[in-house]
Write a protein that holds these residues in place. Structure first.
Motif, PDB file in Angstrom:
ATOM      1  N   LEU A   9       0.844  -1.281  -0.088  1.00 39.46           N
ATOM      2  CA  LEU A   9      -0.090  -0.013  -0.227  1.00 39.46           C
ATOM      3  C   LEU A   9       1.117   1.232  -0.066  1.00 39.46           C
ATOM      4  CD1 LEU A   9      -2.847  -1.192   2.507  1.00 39.46           C
ATOM      5  CD2 LEU A   9      -2.746  -1.337  -0.005  1.00 39.46           C
ATOM      6  N   MET A  10       0.892   2.073  -0.998  1.00 43.13           N
ATOM      7  CA  MET A  10       1.608   3.363  -1.151  1.00 43.13           C
ATOM      8  C   MET A  10       0.997   4.338  -0.454  1.00 43.13           C
ATOM      9  SD  MET A  10       3.988   2.075  -2.983  1.00 43.13           S
ATOM     10  CE  MET A  10       4.914   3.512  -3.360  1.00 43.13           C
ATOM     11  N   ASP A  11      -0.401   4.431  -0.355  1.00 45.46           N
ATOM     12  CA  ASP A  11      -0.996   5.774   0.286  1.00 45.46           C
ATOM     13  C   ASP A  11      -2.308   5.267   0.839  1.00 45.46           C
ATOM     14  OD1 ASP A  11      -1.298   8.165   1.322  1.00 45.46           O
ATOM     15  OD2 ASP A  11      -1.514   9.037  -0.605  1.00 45.46           O
ATOM     16  N   VAL A  12      -2.737   5.641   2.109  1.00 47.34           N
ATOM     17  CA  VAL A  12      -4.105   5.485   2.636  1.00 47.34           C
ATOM     18  C   VAL A  12      -4.698   6.623   3.077  1.00 47.34           C
ATOM     19  CG1 VAL A  12      -5.333   4.145   4.361  1.00 47.34           C
ATOM     20  CG2 VAL A  12      -3.268   3.032   3.005  1.00 47.34           C
ATOM     21  N   VAL A  13      -5.979   7.025   2.883  1.00 49.42           N
ATOM     22  CA  VAL A  13      -6.556   8.142   3.351  1.00 49.42           C
ATOM     23  C   VAL A  13      -8.017   7.736   3.784  1.00 49.42           C
ATOM     24  CG1 VAL A  13      -7.465   8.691   1.183  1.00 49.42           C
ATOM     25  CG2 VAL A  13      -7.405  10.479   2.819  1.00 49.42           C
ATOM     26  N   SER A  14      -8.392   8.247   4.996  1.00 50.30           N
ATOM     27  CA  SER A  14      -9.945   7.920   5.452  1.00 50.30           C
ATOM     28  C   SER A  14     -10.761   8.985   5.157  1.00 50.30           C
ATOM     29  CB  SER A  14      -9.879   7.557   7.034  1.00 50.30           C
ATOM     30  OG  SER A  14      -9.368   6.394   7.195  1.00 50.30           O
ATOM     31  N   SER A  41      -2.323   0.973  -4.161  1.00 48.65           N
ATOM     32  CA  SER A  41      -1.209  -0.179  -4.081  1.00 48.65           C
ATOM     33  C   SER A  41      -0.013   0.036  -5.184  1.00 48.65           C
ATOM     34  CB  SER A  41      -1.697  -1.483  -4.404  1.00 48.65           C
ATOM     35  OG  SER A  41      -2.017  -1.931  -5.748  1.00 48.65           O
ATOM     36  N   ASP A  42       0.973  -0.622  -5.052  1.00 46.56           N
ATOM     37  CA  ASP A  42       1.995  -0.136  -5.745  1.00 46.56           C
ATOM     38  C   ASP A  42       1.708  -0.946  -7.238  1.00 46.56           C
ATOM     39  OD1 ASP A  42       2.448  -2.775  -4.912  1.00 46.56           O
ATOM     40  OD2 ASP A  42       4.439  -2.907  -5.155  1.00 46.56           O
ATOM     41  N   LYS A  43       0.928  -1.778  -7.196  1.00 48.99           N
ATOM     42  CA  LYS A  43       0.484  -2.347  -8.503  1.00 48.99           C
ATOM     43  C   LYS A  43      -0.770  -1.663  -9.215  1.00 48.99           C
ATOM     44  CE  LYS A  43       2.129  -7.256  -7.356  1.00 48.99           C
ATOM     45  NZ  LYS A  43       1.520  -8.409  -7.034  1.00 48.99           N
ATOM     46  N   GLY A  44      -1.034  -0.542  -8.815  1.00 49.15           N
ATOM     47  CA  GLY A  44      -1.958   0.428  -9.534  1.00 49.15           C
ATOM     48  C   GLY A  44      -3.581  -0.220  -9.388  1.00 49.15           C
ATOM     49  N   VAL A  45      -3.662  -0.573  -7.901  1.00 49.35           N
ATOM     50  CA  VAL A  45      -5.279  -0.997  -7.544  1.00 49.35           C
ATOM     51  C   VAL A  45      -5.544   0.073  -6.557  1.00 49.35           C
ATOM     52  CG1 VAL A  45      -6.656  -2.633  -6.780  1.00 49.35           C
ATOM     53  CG2 VAL A  45      -4.865  -3.415  -8.301  1.00 49.35           C
ATOM     54  N   LEU A  46      -6.894   0.447  -6.755  1.00 45.70           N
ATOM     55  CA  LEU A  46      -7.703   1.341  -5.829  1.00 45.70           C
ATOM     56  C   LEU A  46      -8.518   0.177  -5.052  1.00 45.70           C
ATOM     57  CD1 LEU A  46      -8.767   4.082  -4.660  1.00 45.70           C
ATOM     58  CD2 LEU A  46     -10.369   4.121  -6.672  1.00 45.70           C
ATOM     59  N   MET A  47      -8.427   0.537  -3.713  1.00 45.49           N
ATOM     60  CA  MET A  47      -9.366  -0.130  -2.794  1.00 45.49           C
ATOM     61  C   MET A  47     -10.017   0.542  -1.830  1.00 45.49           C
ATOM     62  SD  MET A  47      -6.407  -2.949  -2.242  1.00 45.49           S
ATOM     63  CE  MET A  47      -4.867  -1.694  -2.301  1.00 45.49           C
ATOM     64  N   PHE A  49     -12.221   0.216   1.731  1.00 39.38           N
ATOM     65  CA  PHE A  49     -12.469  -0.664   3.002  1.00 39.38           C
ATOM     66  C   PHE A  49     -13.593  -0.066   4.079  1.00 39.38           C
ATOM     67  CE2 PHE A  49      -8.125  -1.482   1.735  1.00 39.38           C
ATOM     68  CZ  PHE A  49      -7.942  -2.745   1.960  1.00 39.38           C
ATOM     69  N   ASN A  50     -14.343  -0.818   4.489  1.00 37.12           N
ATOM     70  CA  ASN A  50     -15.408  -0.309   5.350  1.00 37.12           C
ATOM     71  C   ASN A  50     -14.950  -0.158   6.636  1.00 37.12           C
ATOM     72  OD1 ASN A  50     -15.268  -3.155   6.520  1.00 37.12           O
ATOM     73  ND2 ASN A  50     -17.361  -3.574   5.081  1.00 37.12           N
ATOM     74  N   GLU A  51     -15.684   0.274   7.753  1.00 37.19           N
ATOM     75  CA  GLU A  51     -15.379   0.203   8.992  1.00 37.19           C
ATOM     76  C   GLU A  51     -14.938  -1.101   9.613  1.00 37.19           C
ATOM     77  OE1 GLU A  51     -18.786   2.190  10.581  1.00 37.19           O
ATOM     78  OE2 GLU A  51     -17.847   4.317  10.696  1.00 37.19           O
ATOM     79  N   ALA A  52     -15.166  -2.153   9.155  1.00 38.19           N
ATOM     80  CA  ALA A  52     -15.021  -3.288   9.775  1.00 38.19           C
ATOM     81  C   ALA A  52     -13.534  -3.779   9.101  1.00 38.19           C
ATOM     82  CB  ALA A  52     -15.859  -4.309   9.739  1.00 38.19           C
ATOM     83  N   ARG A  53     -13.063  -2.830   8.388  1.00 41.18           N
ATOM     84  CA  ARG A  53     -11.706  -3.243   7.704  1.00 41.18           C
ATOM     85  C   ARG A  53     -11.578  -4.287   6.562  1.00 41.18           C
ATOM     86  NH1 ARG A  53      -7.482  -3.188  12.868  1.00 41.18           N
ATOM     87  NH2 ARG A  53      -7.909  -0.971  13.547  1.00 41.18           N
ATOM     88  N   ILE A  54     -13.079  -4.477   6.060  1.00 36.65           N
ATOM     89  CA  ILE A  54     -13.279  -5.627   4.919  1.00 36.65           C
ATOM     90  C   ILE A  54     -13.306  -4.577   3.719  1.00 36.65           C
ATOM     91  CG2 ILE A  54     -14.834  -7.125   4.016  1.00 36.65           C
ATOM     92  CD1 ILE A  54     -15.833  -7.439   6.962  1.00 36.65           C
ATOM     93  N   MET A  55     -12.594  -5.133   2.650  1.00 33.97           N
ATOM     94  CA  MET A  55     -12.329  -4.623   1.407  1.00 33.97           C
ATOM     95  C   MET A  55     -13.854  -4.737   0.566  1.00 33.97           C
ATOM     96  SD  MET A  55      -9.557  -4.934  -1.853  1.00 33.97           S
ATOM     97  CE  MET A  55      -9.864  -6.671  -1.873  1.00 33.97           C
ATOM     98  N   GLU A  56     -14.433  -3.847   0.479  1.00 34.99           N
ATOM     99  CA  GLU A  56     -15.828  -3.817  -0.194  1.00 34.99           C
ATOM    100  C   GLU A  56     -15.554  -3.904  -1.746  1.00 34.99           C
ATOM    101  OE1 GLU A  56     -18.512  -0.523   1.127  1.00 34.99           O
ATOM    102  OE2 GLU A  56     -18.666  -1.916   3.076  1.00 34.99           O
ATOM    103  N   LYS A  57     -14.726  -2.965  -2.521  1.00 38.12           N
ATOM    104  CA  LYS A  57     -14.712  -3.037  -3.810  1.00 38.12           C
ATOM    105  C   LYS A  57     -12.993  -2.424  -4.084  1.00 38.12           C
ATOM    106  CE  LYS A  57     -19.321  -0.804  -3.925  1.00 38.12           C
ATOM    107  NZ  LYS A  57     -19.926   0.756  -3.866  1.00 38.12           N
ATOM    108  N   TRP A  58     -12.858  -2.754  -5.265  1.00 34.33           N
ATOM    109  CA  TRP A  58     -11.558  -2.539  -5.847  1.00 34.33           C
ATOM    110  C   TRP A  58     -11.675  -2.256  -7.301  1.00 34.33           C
ATOM    111  CZ3 TRP A  58      -9.408  -5.353  -9.760  1.00 34.33           C
ATOM    112  CH2 TRP A  58     -10.044  -6.679 -10.045  1.00 34.33           C
ATOM    113  N   THR A  92     -18.752   4.603  -4.809  1.00 41.92           N
ATOM    114  CA  THR A  92     -19.260   3.956  -5.797  1.00 41.92           C
ATOM    115  C   THR A  92     -17.860   3.176  -6.523  1.00 41.92           C
ATOM    116  OG1 THR A  92     -19.374   5.620  -7.487  1.00 41.92           O
ATOM    117  CG2 THR A  92     -21.368   4.922  -6.149  1.00 41.92           C
ATOM    118  N   LEU A  93     -16.837   4.158  -6.570  1.00 38.33           N
ATOM    119  CA  LEU A  93     -15.506   3.886  -7.076  1.00 38.33           C
ATOM    120  C   LEU A  93     -15.861   3.905  -8.875  1.00 38.33           C
ATOM    121  CD1 LEU A  93     -13.598   1.199  -5.361  1.00 38.33           C
ATOM    122  CD2 LEU A  93     -13.960   3.490  -4.805  1.00 38.33           C
TER     123      LEU A  93
END
Length: 286
Positions: A9-14, A41-47, A49-58, A92-93
Protein backbone atom coordinates in the motif's frame (compact mmCIF):
# COMPACT_ATOMS: atom_id res chain seq x y z
CA UNK A 1 -9.69 -13.97 -8.36
CA UNK A 2 -8.40 -10.72 -6.90
CA UNK A 3 -5.12 -11.24 -5.09
CA UNK A 4 -3.12 -8.47 -3.43
CA UNK A 5 -1.10 -10.37 -0.85
CA UNK A 6 2.17 -9.41 -2.55
CA UNK A 7 1.21 -5.74 -3.01
CA UNK A 8 2.39 -2.76 -1.01
CA UNK A 9 0.00 0.00 0.00
CA UNK A 10 1.58 3.25 -1.18
CA UNK A 11 -0.96 5.64 0.35
CA UNK A 12 -4.06 5.42 2.57
CA UNK A 13 -6.71 8.02 3.43
CA UNK A 14 -9.93 7.91 5.48
CA UNK A 15 -13.06 9.89 4.70
CA UNK A 16 -16.38 10.28 6.55
CA UNK A 17 -19.41 10.33 4.28
CA UNK A 18 -22.64 11.69 5.75
CA UNK A 19 -26.10 10.90 4.46
CA UNK A 20 -29.62 11.92 5.51
CA UNK A 21 -33.08 10.52 4.90
CA UNK A 22 -36.64 11.31 6.02
CA UNK A 23 -39.00 8.90 7.79
CA UNK A 24 -42.13 8.02 5.84
CA UNK A 25 -44.64 8.67 8.67
CA UNK A 26 -43.45 12.08 9.84
CA UNK A 27 -41.14 14.95 8.98
CA UNK A 28 -38.19 13.82 11.08
CA UNK A 29 -34.91 13.70 9.20
CA UNK A 30 -32.25 11.24 10.32
CA UNK A 31 -28.57 11.70 9.54
CA UNK A 32 -25.87 9.05 9.55
CA UNK A 33 -22.15 9.08 8.99
CA UNK A 34 -19.99 6.27 7.68
CA UNK A 35 -16.23 6.21 7.55
CA UNK A 36 -14.49 4.65 4.57
CA UNK A 37 -10.82 3.98 4.02
CA UNK A 38 -9.28 4.25 0.56
CA UNK A 39 -5.91 2.80 -0.40
CA UNK A 40 -3.77 2.58 -3.51
CA UNK A 41 -1.22 -0.16 -4.15
CA UNK A 42 2.12 -0.23 -5.91
CA UNK A 43 0.51 -2.42 -8.59
CA UNK A 44 -2.02 0.27 -9.47
CA UNK A 45 -5.16 -0.91 -7.65
CA UNK A 46 -7.64 1.39 -5.87
CA UNK A 47 -9.31 -0.26 -2.86
CA UNK A 48 -12.22 0.66 -0.58
CA UNK A 49 -12.40 -0.68 3.00
CA UNK A 50 -15.39 -0.31 5.34
CA UNK A 51 -15.32 0.38 9.08
CA UNK A 52 -14.87 -3.34 9.76
CA UNK A 53 -11.66 -3.25 7.69
CA UNK A 54 -13.21 -5.45 5.04
CA UNK A 55 -12.45 -4.60 1.42
CA UNK A 56 -15.77 -3.89 -0.25
CA UNK A 57 -14.64 -2.78 -3.71
CA UNK A 58 -11.55 -2.44 -5.85
CA UNK A 59 -10.65 -0.97 -9.24
CA UNK A 60 -7.72 -1.72 -11.52
CA UNK A 61 -6.30 1.70 -12.50
CA UNK A 62 -4.62 0.23 -15.60
CA UNK A 63 -1.27 1.81 -14.87
CA UNK A 64 2.21 0.51 -14.15
CA UNK A 65 1.98 1.54 -10.51
CA UNK A 66 0.05 3.63 -8.00
CA UNK A 67 1.72 6.22 -5.78
CA UNK A 68 -0.70 8.50 -3.92
CA UNK A 69 -4.35 9.18 -3.15
CA UNK A 70 -6.63 11.89 -1.78
CA UNK A 71 -10.40 12.10 -1.31
CA UNK A 72 -13.00 14.88 -1.23
CA UNK A 73 -16.80 14.81 -1.25
CA UNK A 74 -16.77 14.75 -5.07
CA UNK A 75 -13.60 12.95 -6.09
CA UNK A 76 -11.13 10.23 -5.34
CA UNK A 77 -7.82 11.40 -6.84
CA UNK A 78 -5.32 8.66 -7.70
CA UNK A 79 -1.73 9.57 -8.54
CA UNK A 80 0.07 7.00 -10.66
CA UNK A 81 3.19 6.30 -12.68
CA UNK A 82 4.05 8.07 -15.95
CA UNK A 83 2.26 11.28 -14.94
CA UNK A 84 -1.19 9.66 -14.83
CA UNK A 85 -3.83 11.01 -12.40
CA UNK A 86 -7.31 9.47 -12.45
CA UNK A 87 -10.59 10.65 -10.85
CA UNK A 88 -13.27 8.38 -9.38
CA UNK A 89 -16.49 8.81 -7.42
CA UNK A 90 -16.32 8.18 -3.65
CA UNK A 91 -18.22 5.10 -2.37
CA UNK A 92 -19.13 3.79 -5.85
CA UNK A 93 -15.56 3.96 -7.28
CA UNK A 94 -17.08 4.84 -10.63
CA UNK A 95 -14.53 6.21 -13.10
CA UNK A 96 -14.94 9.92 -13.91
CA UNK A 97 -11.98 11.15 -15.95
CA UNK A 98 -8.19 11.30 -16.28
CA UNK A 99 -6.33 14.57 -15.70
CA UNK A 100 -4.03 15.81 -18.46
CA UNK A 101 -0.41 14.74 -18.21
CA UNK A 102 2.40 17.19 -17.39
CA UNK A 103 5.31 18.02 -19.67
CA UNK A 104 7.18 15.10 -21.19
CA UNK A 105 10.76 14.47 -20.08
CA UNK A 106 13.32 16.32 -22.18
CA UNK A 107 10.69 18.61 -23.71
CA UNK A 108 11.72 21.99 -25.13
CA UNK A 109 9.04 24.07 -23.42
CA UNK A 110 10.00 27.23 -25.37
CA UNK A 111 8.26 25.75 -28.43
CA UNK A 112 4.97 25.21 -26.58
CA UNK A 113 3.29 28.57 -26.99
CA UNK A 114 -0.41 29.28 -27.17
CA UNK A 115 -3.43 30.19 -25.10
CA UNK A 116 -4.45 26.71 -23.92
CA UNK A 117 -2.56 23.82 -22.36
CA UNK A 118 -1.89 20.73 -24.48
CA UNK A 119 -0.12 17.49 -23.61
CA UNK A 120 2.67 16.20 -25.81
CA UNK A 121 1.23 12.86 -26.94
CA UNK A 122 3.93 11.56 -29.26
CA UNK A 123 4.45 7.76 -28.98
CA UNK A 124 8.00 8.17 -27.66
CA UNK A 125 7.05 10.61 -24.89
CA UNK A 126 7.83 9.70 -21.29
CA UNK A 127 6.45 11.56 -18.30
CA UNK A 128 7.56 12.03 -14.69
CA UNK A 129 5.79 9.82 -12.17
CA UNK A 130 3.21 11.40 -9.88
CA UNK A 131 4.45 11.21 -6.29
CA UNK A 132 1.81 13.20 -4.41
CA UNK A 133 -1.74 14.49 -4.98
CA UNK A 134 -3.92 16.81 -2.92
CA UNK A 135 -7.41 18.11 -3.67
CA UNK A 136 -8.75 21.37 -2.28
CA UNK A 137 -12.47 20.79 -1.73
CA UNK A 138 -13.47 24.46 -1.62
CA UNK A 139 -12.02 25.25 -5.05
CA UNK A 140 -11.98 21.79 -6.68
CA UNK A 141 -8.32 22.14 -7.58
CA UNK A 142 -5.94 19.21 -7.59
CA UNK A 143 -2.27 19.80 -6.81
CA UNK A 144 0.12 17.20 -8.20
CA UNK A 145 3.82 16.90 -7.45
CA UNK A 146 5.87 14.83 -9.89
CA UNK A 147 9.17 13.09 -9.32
CA UNK A 148 11.16 15.62 -11.36
CA UNK A 149 10.07 18.16 -8.68
CA UNK A 150 7.60 19.90 -10.94
CA UNK A 151 4.19 20.87 -9.55
CA UNK A 152 0.92 21.34 -11.43
CA UNK A 153 -2.41 22.64 -10.14
CA UNK A 154 -5.41 21.38 -12.12
CA UNK A 155 -8.91 22.86 -12.16
CA UNK A 156 -11.45 20.02 -11.90
CA UNK A 157 -14.62 22.00 -11.23
CA UNK A 158 -15.96 20.63 -14.51
CA UNK A 159 -14.88 16.99 -14.62
CA UNK A 160 -15.45 16.88 -18.38
CA UNK A 161 -13.34 19.96 -19.09
CA UNK A 162 -10.27 19.76 -16.87
CA UNK A 163 -7.75 22.58 -17.30
CA UNK A 164 -4.39 23.64 -15.93
CA UNK A 165 -4.54 26.42 -13.33
CA UNK A 166 -0.81 26.85 -12.59
CA UNK A 167 2.41 24.92 -13.02
CA UNK A 168 5.97 25.21 -11.73
CA UNK A 169 8.95 23.44 -13.31
CA UNK A 170 11.78 23.42 -10.79
CA UNK A 171 15.27 21.97 -10.96
CA UNK A 172 15.39 18.35 -9.76
CA UNK A 173 18.82 18.64 -8.12
CA UNK A 174 21.21 21.14 -6.50
CA UNK A 175 21.45 24.60 -8.11
CA UNK A 176 25.09 25.62 -8.51
CA UNK A 177 24.90 28.99 -10.19
CA UNK A 178 22.67 31.99 -10.89
CA UNK A 179 23.47 34.69 -13.45
CA UNK A 180 21.56 37.74 -14.66
CA UNK A 181 21.13 37.55 -18.42
CA UNK A 182 22.62 40.69 -20.08
CA UNK A 183 20.35 42.82 -22.21
CA UNK A 184 21.35 43.79 -25.79
CA UNK A 185 22.11 47.41 -24.84
CA UNK A 186 24.18 46.38 -21.82
CA UNK A 187 27.95 46.53 -22.39
CA UNK A 188 29.70 43.18 -22.33
CA UNK A 189 32.04 42.75 -19.35
CA UNK A 190 35.45 41.84 -20.87
CA UNK A 191 37.38 38.81 -19.65
CA UNK A 192 40.59 39.55 -17.72
CA UNK A 193 43.45 37.08 -17.59
CA UNK A 194 46.43 37.09 -15.21
CA UNK A 195 48.76 37.74 -18.15
CA UNK A 196 46.79 40.65 -19.51
CA UNK A 197 46.40 42.43 -16.16
CA UNK A 198 43.92 45.22 -16.91
CA UNK A 199 43.91 44.70 -20.66
CA UNK A 200 40.58 43.29 -21.86
CA UNK A 201 40.72 40.19 -24.01
CA UNK A 202 38.61 40.41 -27.16
CA UNK A 203 36.58 37.38 -28.28
CA UNK A 204 38.36 35.10 -30.74
CA UNK A 205 36.49 33.32 -33.55
CA UNK A 206 38.17 30.92 -36.02
CA UNK A 207 41.59 31.94 -34.73
CA UNK A 208 41.04 35.65 -35.40
CA UNK A 209 40.16 38.48 -33.04
CA UNK A 210 36.68 39.82 -33.69
CA UNK A 211 37.03 43.60 -33.43
CA UNK A 212 33.35 44.04 -34.33
CA UNK A 213 32.01 41.91 -31.50
CA UNK A 214 28.64 43.16 -30.29
CA UNK A 215 26.01 42.01 -27.86
CA UNK A 216 23.34 42.30 -30.56
CA UNK A 217 25.13 39.77 -32.78
CA UNK A 218 26.02 37.19 -30.14
CA UNK A 219 23.14 36.95 -27.68
CA UNK A 220 19.44 36.21 -28.30
CA UNK A 221 17.25 39.07 -27.22
CA UNK A 222 15.45 38.32 -23.96
CA UNK A 223 13.30 40.61 -21.81
CA UNK A 224 14.90 42.58 -18.97
CA UNK A 225 15.26 40.88 -15.58
CA UNK A 226 15.80 37.46 -17.14
CA UNK A 227 18.20 35.26 -15.19
CA UNK A 228 19.80 31.86 -15.75
CA UNK A 229 20.35 28.95 -13.34
CA UNK A 230 22.45 25.81 -13.71
CA UNK A 231 21.99 22.61 -11.75
CA UNK A 232 23.34 19.13 -11.12
CA UNK A 233 20.25 17.81 -12.91
CA UNK A 234 22.07 18.53 -16.19
CA UNK A 235 19.98 21.53 -17.22
CA UNK A 236 20.38 25.27 -17.66
CA UNK A 237 17.13 27.20 -17.19
CA UNK A 238 16.11 30.71 -18.25
CA UNK A 239 13.66 32.48 -15.91
CA UNK A 240 11.69 35.71 -15.91
CA UNK A 241 9.33 36.61 -13.05
CA UNK A 242 8.45 40.08 -14.37
CA UNK A 243 4.81 39.82 -15.41
CA UNK A 244 5.01 43.18 -17.20
CA UNK A 245 7.90 42.21 -19.50
CA UNK A 246 7.36 42.72 -23.22
CA UNK A 247 7.78 39.45 -25.11
CA UNK A 248 6.64 40.72 -28.52
CA UNK A 249 10.18 40.99 -29.91
CA UNK A 250 12.06 38.52 -27.73
CA UNK A 251 13.72 35.29 -28.77
CA UNK A 252 11.73 33.13 -26.29
CA UNK A 253 7.99 33.61 -25.73
CA UNK A 254 5.80 32.81 -22.76
CA UNK A 255 4.82 29.13 -22.93
CA UNK A 256 1.81 27.28 -21.53
CA UNK A 257 3.91 25.01 -19.30
CA UNK A 258 5.21 27.75 -17.01
CA UNK A 259 4.67 31.48 -16.48
CA UNK A 260 8.18 31.95 -15.09
CA UNK A 261 10.36 29.46 -16.97
CA UNK A 262 11.26 30.44 -20.54
CA UNK A 263 13.68 27.75 -21.69
CA UNK A 264 15.36 24.53 -20.55
CA UNK A 265 18.71 23.54 -22.05
CA UNK A 266 19.38 19.83 -21.54
CA UNK A 267 23.14 19.38 -21.35
CA UNK A 268 23.20 15.64 -20.66
CA UNK A 269 21.36 13.75 -23.38
CA UNK A 270 21.54 10.49 -21.44
CA UNK A 271 19.35 11.95 -18.67
CA UNK A 272 16.50 13.18 -20.86
CA UNK A 273 14.25 10.16 -20.22
CA UNK A 274 15.45 9.25 -16.75
CA UNK A 275 12.87 9.75 -14.01
CA UNK A 276 15.07 11.16 -11.28
CA UNK A 277 14.12 13.28 -8.31
CA UNK A 278 11.69 12.51 -5.50
CA UNK A 279 10.55 8.94 -4.95
CA UNK A 280 6.99 8.20 -3.71
CA UNK A 281 6.85 7.03 -0.11
CA UNK A 282 10.47 7.97 0.52
CA UNK A 283 12.52 10.93 1.66
CA UNK A 284 15.38 10.00 -0.65
CA UNK A 285 16.26 12.06 -3.69
CA UNK A 286 18.37 10.97 -6.64
Amino acid sequence: MFEQKDSTLMDVVSKSHSSSFGLSNNDIEVSSSNSSTYAISDKGVLMLFNEARIMEKWVDLRVEGGTSIDVSDRYIVCGCSDGTVRLFEPITLKYINTILKPHSLGLDISTKVGASYRTDESPSSKYPDTVSVKIESSSDRVTCVYNDRSMYIWDVRDSHKIGKYRSFLYHSDCVWGVEIYPTPNQPLVPMLTPESSNTPELPVFDGEVDNNFSMEKQLPKLPPNTFVTCSSDGTVRFWNFDEYSDFSTTFFKRNFHSKELLKILHLEQSNLNQKTGVHPGSSEVD
